[in-house]
Design an enzyme around this catalytic site. Structure first.
Site, PDB file in Angstrom:
ATOM      1  N   SER B  17      33.821  50.261  61.950  1.00 37.24           N
ATOM      2  CA  SER B  17      33.491  49.405  63.101  1.00 37.24           C
ATOM      3  C   SER B  17      34.760  48.822  63.715  1.00 37.24           C
ATOM      4  CB  SER B  17      32.500  48.313  62.708  1.00 37.24           C
ATOM      5  OG  SER B  17      33.146  47.229  62.098  1.00 37.24           O
ATOM      6  N   ASN B  18      35.750  48.529  62.907  1.00 36.79           N
ATOM      7  CA  ASN B  18      37.013  48.071  63.489  1.00 36.79           C
ATOM      8  C   ASN B  18      37.732  49.207  64.202  1.00 36.79           C
ATOM      9  OD1 ASN B  18      37.629  45.206  63.205  1.00 36.79           O
ATOM     10  ND2 ASN B  18      37.346  45.557  61.002  1.00 36.79           N
ATOM     11  N   ARG B  69      48.963  59.294  43.208  1.00 34.80           N
ATOM     12  CA  ARG B  69      49.026  58.496  44.428  1.00 34.80           C
ATOM     13  C   ARG B  69      50.202  58.911  45.304  1.00 34.80           C
ATOM     14  NH1 ARG B  69      49.099  52.495  42.641  1.00 34.80           N
ATOM     15  NH2 ARG B  69      49.029  52.123  44.873  1.00 34.80           N
ATOM     16  N   ASN B 111      46.784  45.637  58.690  1.00 36.36           N
ATOM     17  CA  ASN B 111      45.488  45.630  58.010  1.00 36.36           C
ATOM     18  C   ASN B 111      44.679  44.444  58.522  1.00 36.36           C
ATOM     19  OD1 ASN B 111      43.493  46.417  56.101  1.00 36.36           O
ATOM     20  ND2 ASN B 111      44.188  44.792  54.722  1.00 36.36           N
ATOM     21  N   HIS B 113      41.658  41.830  57.249  1.00 36.66           N
ATOM     22  CA  HIS B 113      41.067  41.366  55.987  1.00 36.66           C
ATOM     23  C   HIS B 113      40.083  40.248  56.302  1.00 36.66           C
ATOM     24  CE1 HIS B 113      41.058  40.493  51.640  1.00 36.66           C
ATOM     25  NE2 HIS B 113      41.008  39.217  52.006  1.00 36.66           N
ATOM     26  N   ASP B 149      47.407  42.218  50.318  1.00 35.87           N
ATOM     27  CA  ASP B 149      46.868  41.123  51.137  1.00 35.87           C
ATOM     28  C   ASP B 149      47.822  39.943  51.269  1.00 35.87           C
ATOM     29  OD1 ASP B 149      44.543  42.612  51.401  1.00 35.87           O
ATOM     30  OD2 ASP B 149      43.531  41.614  49.735  1.00 35.87           O
TER      31      ASP B 149
END
Lengths: 217, 217
Positions: B17-18, B69, B111, B113, B149
Site C-alpha cells: 500500500s505504501n 544473506r 524505510n 515504520h 529502525d
C-alpha cells in the site's frame, strides 16, 4: 459538576510553571479539583510564591532534614493527609518516591513528563529528543507507579521539533502544551472518569480525550 | 523542478500500500522521483500487481533462492543498479539487509515504520503502542543504517490512539498518514534537500517539514 471538588496536593522543587497552570484552572469553580496544599522540597522554590499569591497553603519539607527516603516520604504523606488531599500532582518535583509511598496513593498520583512516553524516560529528555533526530516530541501525563516514568498514560500532546531547535526552544514549546494538558488530565481523574486496565488508563466518555495535537497546520 | 527525476527502486514483501502511495505521487511529472523498479522477495506479493498496473518493471528475488544473506543482498543490489536506481524505498519489505548492502547505498535507502521512533522498534509496534497505553502513535520515515529502525529520521506523523482501538483500527489510522508521509519524504531526498548531521536528518528550506500532525481538532 456534581459533588465536592477534589482536594489536590501539588509537589514542586522549582519554578512551578505547571503548578501555575493548575492554580489557574482551579480558579474556575466548575473545575473539579482545588489546590489545597503546595509542598516544596526546596525552601526557595519560586513555585511557593505562586501558591501564596493564589492564597494556597504551602509548606517546605526538605529531604535534607530526614535520615532516609522512608522518613522523608512519611513526612510528605502526613502533610498531604493533614490537608485532606485526595490526589497528588507532581509538578517538577525532583525526588523519586519509595514504592511504599506510591502504594499508599494508588492511582492517585499524577506526573507530567516532557516526552512522548515510552520514548525518553528520565532526565534531559528534550535534548535527547533533538539528539535522536525526532521530528515530533511532546509531553505525557501519567499515573505514578513505583517504576519511573512508566505508569498508565492519561494524556499526551505532540509538538513539532524544528530544524533549528535548541533544548530551550523545544522545552518551551513542549511546556506550552504541558500547561494545557495537565489541568485537563487532572480534571478527568478528579471527575472519576479514569479507569485503569492493566497499564492502560481509559477515560470514560471521552474519545481521543487524551490527545492534544499542536500546532495545527 | 530542475534536472532529471531520480530513479527509485521500491522493495516489497506484501500488499504494497505504501508502494501505491509512491506510484500515485510519481504520476505527477513534477514529482522529483519516478519508480523505476519494484522488487519483491515473495512471488505472489500483491504489490507486484500494483506496479504492473502502473506500467512499472517488476522482478521477484526470493531469499529462498540464495544460500546466504550476502548473495541475496548482492542480487538485490545488482537488480537495482541494472535499473539505474539512485534511491531505494523499503515498503513493507520483511528482510533485514546486511551492513555491506546498506553501506553501498549511503543515505540512499528509506524505510517507513509504523511508530514514532525511537518508541517501538521492531515488529507488532501498533499493538505494542496500545498495550503501552500510549494516547499518541504515528509513523516515521527514516534513512536505513545497519542498525534496525534507528537511522536518521526524515519525517514523522502523529495520530491519536482511541480508547477502543484494536491493532487493526490503529494500524489503519497510521497507514493513512504513512501514505501522506512517504511521498513527501522521498521528494525531499530526491530533491537533494536532506543533509545528514550525525544521526539527524535536516531538510533544507523547510521548517517543520518533517512533521504531519493529524487529525486536527
Amino acid at each position: 459538576m456534581t459533588g465536592a471538588r477534589k482536594r489536590v496536593g501539588v509537589l514542586i522543587s522549582g519554578r512551578g510553571s505547571n503548578l501555575q497552570a493548575l492554580l489557574d484552572a482551579s480558579v474556575d469553580p466548575q473545575f473539579p479539583a482545588e489546590i489545597a496544599l503546595v509542598i516544596s522540597n526546596r525552601a526557595g522554590a519560586y513555585g511557593l510564591e505562586r501558591a501564596r499569591a493564589a492564597g494556597v497553603a504551602t509548606t517546605t519539607i526538605s529531604h535534607k532534614d530526614y535520615p532516609d527516603r522512608d522518613s522523608f516520604d512519611g513526612a510528605i504523606d502526613a502533610a498531604l493527609r493533614g490537608a485532606g488531599c485526595e490526589i497528588v500532582c507532581l509538578a517538577g518535583f525532583m525526588r523519586i518516591f519509595t514504592p511504599g509511598f506510591v502504594n499508599r496513593w494508588p492511582n492517585r498520583i499524577l506526573n507530567i513528563h516532557p516526552s512522548l512516553l515510552p520514548s525518553f524516560t528520565g532526565l534531559h529528555v528534550q535534548r535527547r529528543a533533538i539528539e535522536a533526530g525526532a521530528t515530533i516530541a511532546g509531553c505525557t501525563v501519567h499515573i505514578v507507579t513505583p517504576d519511573l516514568d512508566s505508569g498508565p498514560i492519561l494524556a499526551q500532546a505532540a509538538v513539532p521539533v524544528l530544524p533549528d531547535d535548541t533544548e530551550d526552544s523545544l522545552s518551551a514549546r513542549i511546556l506550552e502544551q504541558e500547561h494545557r494538558l495537565y489541568p485537563a488530565a487532572l480534571a478527568w481523574l478528579a471527575e472519576g472518569r479514569v479507569r485503569i486496565d492493566g497499564n492502560r488508563a481509559l477515560v470514560n466518555g471521552a474519545s481521543a480525550s487524551g490527545v492534544l495535537l499542536s500546532p495545527c497546520p
